[in-house]
Design a protein around this motif. Structure first.
Motif, short mmCIF file in Angstrom:
data_model
loop_
_atom_site.label_atom_id
_atom_site.label_comp_id
_atom_site.label_asym_id
_atom_site.label_seq_id
_atom_site.Cartn_x
_atom_site.Cartn_y
_atom_site.Cartn_z
N ASP A 22 0.94 -1.18 0.16
CA ASP A 22 -0.10 -0.13 -0.11
C ASP A 22 0.70 1.25 -0.03
O ASP A 22 0.60 2.20 -0.69
CB ASP A 22 -0.96 -0.10 1.26
CG ASP A 22 -2.19 -0.92 1.24
OD1 ASP A 22 -2.34 -1.46 -0.06
OD2 ASP A 22 -2.64 -1.45 2.14
N ASP A 23 2.00 1.33 0.76
CA ASP A 23 2.90 2.33 0.71
C ASP A 23 3.43 2.69 -0.52
O ASP A 23 3.74 3.80 -1.00
CB ASP A 23 3.75 2.07 1.90
CG ASP A 23 3.45 2.61 3.42
OD1 ASP A 23 2.39 2.95 3.42
OD2 ASP A 23 3.95 2.01 4.28
N ASP A 24 3.73 1.46 -1.15
CA ASP A 24 4.57 1.51 -2.38
C ASP A 24 3.74 1.90 -3.42
O ASP A 24 4.11 3.05 -4.16
CB ASP A 24 5.14 0.18 -2.81
CG ASP A 24 6.05 -0.49 -1.84
OD1 ASP A 24 6.76 0.20 -1.37
OD2 ASP A 24 6.49 -1.75 -2.10
N LEU A 27 3.18 5.83 -2.74
CA LEU A 27 4.34 6.50 -2.90
C LEU A 27 4.65 6.51 -4.69
O LEU A 27 4.97 7.80 -5.18
CB LEU A 27 5.88 5.92 -2.44
CG LEU A 27 5.94 5.82 -0.96
CD1 LEU A 27 7.14 5.21 -0.53
CD2 LEU A 27 6.25 7.30 -0.52
N ALA A 28 4.29 5.62 -5.28
CA ALA A 28 4.35 5.58 -6.72
C ALA A 28 3.43 6.86 -7.31
O ALA A 28 3.51 7.17 -8.19
CB ALA A 28 4.01 4.39 -7.45
N GLU A 29 2.01 6.72 -6.73
CA GLU A 29 1.08 7.91 -7.09
C GLU A 29 1.52 9.06 -6.78
O GLU A 29 1.34 9.97 -7.78
CB GLU A 29 -0.28 7.63 -6.61
CG GLU A 29 -0.73 6.19 -6.90
CD GLU A 29 -2.38 5.80 -6.26
OE1 GLU A 29 -2.36 6.25 -5.16
OE2 GLU A 29 -2.83 4.89 -6.86
N ALA A 35 5.67 14.24 -10.77
CA ALA A 35 6.31 14.32 -12.14
C ALA A 35 5.43 15.30 -13.16
O ALA A 35 5.95 15.82 -13.61
CB ALA A 35 6.33 12.80 -12.62
N GLU A 36 4.10 14.96 -12.91
CA GLU A 36 3.06 15.57 -13.78
C GLU A 36 3.20 17.25 -13.52
O GLU A 36 3.29 18.02 -14.41
CB GLU A 36 1.67 15.14 -13.75
CG GLU A 36 0.67 15.97 -14.34
CD GLU A 36 0.93 15.80 -15.88
OE1 GLU A 36 0.27 16.97 -16.53
OE2 GLU A 36 1.57 15.19 -16.27
#
Length: 87
Positions: A22-24, A27-29, A35-36
């Motif tokens: 869930d943390d991964d 963090l990816a989101e 980045a956007e």
């Protein structure tokens, strides 16, 4: 012909839980969102740079025109000065 009956396989756990998954994902989101946002800031900076370059180009054209007008005015002043000396 002999049929052999195989026992059913042991049930496989549906999902092996990774406590950090869930943390991964979060963090990816977040990284994707950042980045956007960074891409948008870069695009805006590029637009500002293009506007600044256009303004600089326009200012240089005005400066060149002013310089040409100054040269003409100086030539005219010199001409009048020489005419006054003759009279």
């Amino acid at each position: 012909m002999s049929w052999s009956i195989k026992p059913a396989p042991e049930p496989v756990q549906d999902i092996v839980q990774n406590p950090d998954a869930d943390d991964d994902v979060r963090l990816a989101e977040e990284a994707q969102k950042e980045a956007e946002e960074a891409r948008q800031r870069v695009e805006e900076a590029q637009r500002r740079a293009e506007r600044a370059a256009q303004k600089m180009e326009d200012a240089m054209k005005r400066a060149k025109l002013a310089q040409e007008q100054l040269k003409k005015a100086q030539a005219e002043a010199e001409k009048l000065k020489n005419q006054n000396k003759k009279t």
